[in-house]
Design a protein around this motif. Structure first.
Motif, mmCIF file in Angstrom:
data_model
loop_
_atom_site.group_PDB
_atom_site.id
_atom_site.type_symbol
_atom_site.label_atom_id
_atom_site.label_comp_id
_atom_site.label_asym_id
_atom_site.label_seq_id
_atom_site.Cartn_x
_atom_site.Cartn_y
_atom_site.Cartn_z
ATOM 1 N N ASP A 188 40.630 -12.369 -29.681
ATOM 2 C CA ASP A 188 40.693 -12.626 -31.144
ATOM 3 C C ASP A 188 39.484 -12.359 -31.758
ATOM 4 N N VAL A 189 39.750 -12.737 -33.256
ATOM 5 C CA VAL A 189 38.762 -11.647 -34.110
ATOM 6 C C VAL A 189 36.889 -12.202 -33.082
ATOM 7 N N LYS A 190 37.052 -13.058 -33.040
ATOM 8 C CA LYS A 190 35.589 -13.553 -31.879
ATOM 9 C C LYS A 190 35.293 -13.012 -31.521
ATOM 10 N N THR A 191 36.475 -12.851 -30.297
ATOM 11 C CA THR A 191 36.041 -12.279 -29.546
ATOM 12 C C THR A 191 35.169 -10.674 -29.259
ATOM 13 N N CYS A 192 36.449 -9.898 -30.384
ATOM 14 C CA CYS A 192 35.688 -8.799 -31.038
ATOM 15 C C CYS A 192 34.511 -8.428 -31.250
#
Length: 216
Positions: free
Chosen positions: A25-29
Motif C-alpha cells: 500500500d501507499v504507506k509501505t511504499c
C-alpha cells in the motif's frame, strides 16, 4: 508503482498469482522510499539488476573457457557461411538486411535512456522503481538511469536528448518529484526489433538457418 487503475488491477492480480510478488500500500511504499509520491505498488522480491556491460564481458569469458572460436567479419549473404552446419541469426535491427529474411514480420522500435546526476541532498534509491518508466541507481550510487522511450516512428537512430527528456522525465517526476531538476549527463539510444504479438521470434527459416530476434 501503480499510477493507473489498469496497472493496479494487473499488479494486484500478479501478487495473487506469483510467489515472491507482494502488494504494497501507499504507506509501505513510502516507508521503503520516504521521498516517493503517494502511490501503491508491488515488490518483486527476487528481482535482480543486471549491469549489461559487466554481464556480457562475463558471458564472453565463460564462452572462451568452453572453447568458443570468435571471429569478427561483415556478413551480407548466407552464401559466405556455407561451411557451417547451422547458422543462428541474431542480428537485431539488421536482421532484414539479409535478402533471405526480408519477409519476416518485424518492426523497429527506437529506445532512448537518460543518465542523470542523483541529487546530493537525497539518499540514493534503495531499490529500482518501475512504472510507466523505470529508474535505477548506477553502480557509483551518484547517478541514475531512467528510461525508456518506445519510438515506432523515427527518422534517425541517433540520440535526441530533448525528445528523450520530454518522454521520460514527466513520468519519472510523477512519483519522484525530487528529480525534477536532475542534471542530464548522457543520452543513449538503440534500435530494437519487435513483433506484432510482442513475443520473441525463434524460428527455423531454412533447413540450416534459424533466426532469434524480436526481444524489443
Amino acid at each position: 508503482l501503480s499510477l493507473t487503475k489498469t496497472q493496479e488491477e494487473d499488479y494486484l492480480k500478479s501478487s495473487h498469482l506469483n510467489a515472491g510478488v507482494t502488494w504494497l500500500d501507499v504507506k509501505t511504499c513510502q516507508r521503503l522510499v520516504p521521498y516517493l509520491a503517494p502511490y501503491p505498488g508491488i515488490l518483486i522480491e527476487n528481482a535482480k539488476i543486471v549491469y549489461t556491460e559487466d554481464y556480457l564481458k562475463g558471458l564472453f569469458i565463460a564462452c572462451q573457457r568452453l572453447g568458443m572460436d570468435f571471429e569478427v567479419s561483415k556478413i551480407t549473404s548466407f552464401e559466405k557461411l556455407q561451411g557451417f552446419d547451422h547458422i543462428v541469426v541474431t542480428a537485431g535491427a539488421d536482421t532484414k538486411l539479409f535478402s533471405e529474411l526480408q519477409n519476416l514480420d518485424l518492426f523497429l522500435v527506437k529506445g532512448q535512456i537518460l543518465k542523470l546526476e542523483w541529487p546530493k541532498d537525497i539518499a540514493p534509491l534503495p531499490l529500482p522503481i518501475n512504472s510507466l518508466k523505470y529508474i535505477l541507481m548506477d553502480q557509483d550510487m551518484k547517478s541514475f538511469v531512467a528510461g525508456a522511450t518506445f519510438e515506432r516512428n523515427f527518422t534517425s537512430p541517433l540520440p535526441d536528448v530533448h525528445f528523450a527528456k520530454s518522454e521520460i522525465m514527466p513520468d519519472i517526476c510523477r512519483y519522484l518529484p525530487c528529480l525534477e531538476n536532475a542534471k542530464i549527463m548522457e543520452c543513449k539510444t538503440a534500435v530494437r526489433v519487435s513483433t506484432k504479438d510482442h513475443l520473441p521470434l525463434v524460428q527455423k527459416v531454412f533447413p540450416r538457418i534459424s533466426v532469434f530476434t524480436g526481444l524489443g
